[in-house]
Design a protein around this motif. Structure first.
Motif, PDB file in Angstrom:
ATOM      1  N   VAL A  24     -11.807   2.355  -5.871  1.00  0.00           N
ATOM      2  CA  VAL A  24     -10.939   2.205  -4.678  1.00  0.00           C
ATOM      3  C   VAL A  24     -11.642   2.619  -3.395  1.00  0.00           C
ATOM      4  CG1 VAL A  24      -8.919   2.592  -6.138  1.00  0.00           C
ATOM      5  CG2 VAL A  24      -9.847   4.509  -4.819  1.00  0.00           C
ATOM      6  N   ALA A  72     -12.251   5.536  -1.917  1.00  0.00           N
ATOM      7  CA  ALA A  72     -11.464   6.445  -1.086  1.00  0.00           C
ATOM      8  C   ALA A  72     -12.388   7.265  -0.194  1.00  0.00           C
ATOM      9  CB  ALA A  72     -10.638   7.375  -1.963  1.00  0.00           C
ATOM     10  N   LYS A  87      -5.740  -0.958  -4.086  1.00  0.00           N
ATOM     11  CA  LYS A  87      -6.844  -0.018  -3.884  1.00  0.00           C
ATOM     12  C   LYS A  87      -6.551   0.936  -2.731  1.00  0.00           C
ATOM     13  CE  LYS A  87     -10.305  -3.035  -3.664  1.00  0.00           C
ATOM     14  NZ  LYS A  87     -11.714  -3.510  -3.667  1.00  0.00           N
ATOM     15  N   ARG A  88      -5.997   0.410  -1.660  1.00  0.00           N
ATOM     16  CA  ARG A  88      -5.736   1.261  -0.499  1.00  0.00           C
ATOM     17  C   ARG A  88      -4.617   2.262  -0.772  1.00  0.00           C
ATOM     18  NH1 ARG A  88      -6.252  -3.678   3.912  1.00  0.00           N
ATOM     19  NH2 ARG A  88      -8.549  -3.662   4.020  1.00  0.00           N
ATOM     20  N   ARG A 144       0.837  -1.209   0.000  1.00  0.00           N
ATOM     21  CA  ARG A 144       0.000   0.000   0.000  1.00  0.00           C
ATOM     22  C   ARG A 144       0.871   1.257   0.000  1.00  0.00           C
ATOM     23  NH1 ARG A 144      -4.557   1.175   4.685  1.00  0.00           N
ATOM     24  NH2 ARG A 144      -5.043   3.363   4.128  1.00  0.00           N
ATOM     25  N   ALA A 172      -6.118   4.913  -2.920  1.00  0.00           N
ATOM     26  CA  ALA A 172      -7.012   5.741  -2.107  1.00  0.00           C
ATOM     27  C   ALA A 172      -6.223   6.744  -1.264  1.00  0.00           C
ATOM     28  CB  ALA A 172      -7.872   4.854  -1.206  1.00  0.00           C
ATOM     29  N   ASP A 173      -5.098   6.315  -0.722  1.00  0.00           N
ATOM     30  CA  ASP A 173      -4.242   7.242   0.036  1.00  0.00           C
ATOM     31  C   ASP A 173      -3.787   8.389  -0.849  1.00  0.00           C
ATOM     32  OD1 ASP A 173      -4.471   5.621   2.260  1.00  0.00           O
ATOM     33  OD2 ASP A 173      -2.556   4.585   1.916  1.00  0.00           O
ATOM     34  N   LYS A 223      -6.481  -5.571  -2.561  1.00  0.00           N
ATOM     35  CA  LYS A 223      -6.682  -4.547  -1.535  1.00  0.00           C
ATOM     36  C   LYS A 223      -5.496  -3.589  -1.384  1.00  0.00           C
ATOM     37  CE  LYS A 223     -10.143  -6.854   1.332  1.00  0.00           C
ATOM     38  NZ  LYS A 223     -10.445  -7.405   2.683  1.00  0.00           N
ATOM     39  N   PRO A 224      -4.249  -4.072  -1.373  1.00  0.00           N
ATOM     40  CA  PRO A 224      -3.142  -3.117  -1.206  1.00  0.00           C
ATOM     41  C   PRO A 224      -3.087  -2.085  -2.322  1.00  0.00           C
ATOM     42  CG  PRO A 224      -2.385  -5.365  -0.842  1.00  0.00           C
ATOM     43  CD  PRO A 224      -3.766  -5.468  -1.400  1.00  0.00           C
ATOM     44  N   ASP A 238       1.253   4.299  -2.982  1.00  0.00           N
ATOM     45  CA  ASP A 238       1.065   5.719  -2.668  1.00  0.00           C
ATOM     46  C   ASP A 238       2.304   6.530  -3.025  1.00  0.00           C
ATOM     47  OD1 ASP A 238      -0.063   8.069  -1.576  1.00  0.00           O
ATOM     48  OD2 ASP A 238       0.859   7.661   0.367  1.00  0.00           O
TER      49      ASP A 238
END
Length: 529
Positions: A194, A196, A159-160, A126, A163-164, A156-157, A130
């Motif tokens: 994602v 967010a 998307k997260r 994640r 999102a960050d 998930k990593p 980012d």
């Protein structure tokens, strides 16, 4: 006691042998020219490829797909074997390395490899995602790459991490600039995929996200947040009848009104629904970034922008702080200078080019600078560039010679010859004296022109046609440092590197040369992050 009464570089070499990060393994293999090359370790190969790789760009010896595959394979391997180093490379590559697409591709491949291998140690997936996203349109770019390569299922990593980045990057101004119908993934699409959540420290962001979703799915009823001045001002402009819009441009304060509404030069013509004449350009020029100015010089002249406004634009283009803030490669200013439509832009671009080379060190003593002008150096730097590695090499070689206390500047290929220059002369004037010299006989060039210099710097793609035991620098004594600056990122090197006064750098900015004074001061150089 005469053993210490030696040249400074020789004394330092005798007392300490500093190391540098780009390292050869000792193994030999045939290079692209049929000569003998040095195999580098995986980290060194990936670093040199990453800082020279414009994704999908063909080079003289490698096709775009072949080159991109080599990059992805190396990232995937090192994401598992050395995740901390690979994460550091990808973060640095997007920021200081200024390589946008390569860092996005690298981030996606990093996550894919670690998920496939079940790796949990090292930097979080994640956080790596980012770290490679620096501009508000890049979450969509990364999703475009992932879905084209691995399908619509998003781990998930990924998307997260996206999102960050969305929380960090999305604003009203970025929405207007980057959320356009030409994008495969609009801001609203990214938010849907994602999920967010707004940043708690940005209470306005929830309404912004709602507006981004409405723009994507219900554009006819989308209403911007009342508290966002930029979006509100932009909506007011969009609601003006077409017949009244040019009055805004030509009226008092028109430039300020366009800037407040986040009106970009790309959007202005569509909003006016008419030509970009001098008045339109003059209204938007004050709010344009410096590289947008550089890209539009021909448009300014063709529209007849006044000398007064052009002078203001020129001042911004050549401002040292603006050049540093733009983080552009020197060759972009070279390309603009070559295609400048009128003389009023020539000198400001020449000055900007000089400022972009400010990190090239002023070396003491005698320096031999060898610039590769062989046929393999003439492929374009990228699919959108009209510049090539031969000219990039000549620019950096000339800058080194001009800043050095005493330098011999030489171009080489099948043959070699000195390139004349005068102290204080423009890099651009020196560049005009370089030619196209065919093959790559690095060995003969070094043998012919090395005459007791304190150091040798070679700017090249390292694909020498002839090497002796994989060492094109064998005629230079071990006590004299030889620095190779690799501009292409091919797999094999033309000489040992990493220790013993043999060092290799990479990239397309002058920042790489900051290592030279460190190494000559006896300080080992590390990776730049």
């Amino acid at each position: 006691m005469a053993r210490f009464n030696q040249r400074v570089t020789q004394l330092r070499s005798a007392l300490s042998r500093p190391t540098s990060p780009v390292t050869t393994t000792g193994a030999l293999a045939a290079n692209h020219q049929g000569g003998t090359g040095r195999v580098r370790d995986a980290r060194s190969e990936l670093f040199l490829l990453a800082v020279a790789n414009f994704v999908a760009q063909e080079t003289f010896y490698e096709g775009g797909e072949e080159r991109d595959t080599r990059f992805a394979v190396l990232v995937r391997r090192l994401a598992v074997e050395d995740p901390a180093w690979t994460a550091g490379l990808l973060h640095w590559l997007r920021r200081d390395g200024q390589m946008r697409t390569a860092s996005l591709v690298g981030g996606a491949e990093y996550v894919k490899a670690r998920l496939d291998a079940g790796c949990t140690e090292g930097p979080a997936n994640r956080r790596v995602i980012d770290s490679v996203l620096l501009r508000a349109d890049e979450p969509g770019e990364l999703l475009g790459y992932w879905t084209s390569r691995y399908g619509r299922a998003l781990p998930k990593p990924l998307k997260r991490g996206i999102a960050d980045a969305v929380r960090r990057l999305h604003s009203g101004r970025s929405l207007l600039k980057y959320d356009t119908a030409s994008k495969g993934f609009r801001f609203g699409d990214v938010l849907n995929l994602v999920h967010a959540a707004p940043d708690p420290a940005k209470p306005w962001q929830g309404e912004l996200f709602r507006y981004a979703l409405d723009r994507r799915h219900r554009p006819e009823s989308a209403v911007p947040p009342v508290g966002d001045r930029t979006l509100t001002a932009h909506r007011a402009l969009m609601e003006l009848p077409v017949a009244e819009r040019r009055d805004v441009v030509t009226g008092p304060g028109g430039d300020e009104r366009l800037a407040e509404a986040g009106m970009t030069w790309e959007a202005l013509a569509g909003w006016l629904q008419g030509p970009m004449d001098a008045a339109a350009w003059e209204a938007v020029i004050p709010s344009m970034g410096t590289m947008a100015l550089v890209r539009n010089l021909r448009n300014f002249d063709e529209a007849g922008v006044s000398d007064e406004v052009a002078a203001g634009a020129a001042e911004r283009i050549r401002d040292p702080e603006a050049v540093a803030a733009s983080r552009q490669f020197p060759f972009r200013y070279l390309a603009a200078h070559r295609h400048a439509p009128s003389l009023r832009w020539a000198y400001p671009l020449e000055q900007a080019l000089g400022h972009s080379l400010s990190q090239v060190p002023a070396l003491p003593g005698r320096t031999l600078v060898l610039v590769d002008r062989s046929g393999s150096m003439w492929s374009p730097l990228s699919e959108r560039s009209q510049l090539n590695r031969a000219d990039a090499a000549a620019v950096f070689g000339a800058a080194l010679a001009l800043r050095a206390a005493d330098a011999d500047l030489v171009e080489f290929g099948t043959t070699s010859a000195p390139v004349t220059y005068r102290t204080g002369e423009s890099v651009l004037r020196v560049l005009e004296r370089f030619g196209n010299l065919g093959g790559t006989d690095t060995v003969r060039a070094v043998e012919r022109h090395y005459r007791g210099h304190d150091r040798v710097l070679i700017v090249t793609d390292e694909q020498a046609s002839y090497t002796y035991r994989g060492d094109a620098t064998r005629s230079v004594p071990d006590t004299v440092p030889v620095y190779t600056w690799n501009l292409a990122g091919y797999r094999l090197g033309h000489a040992p590197s990493g220790e013993g006064n043999r060092h290799t750098f990479g990239g397309l900015s002058g920042a790489a040369f900051r290592m030279v004074p460190l190494l000559e001061a006896g300080v080992s150089a590390d990776w730049p992050w």
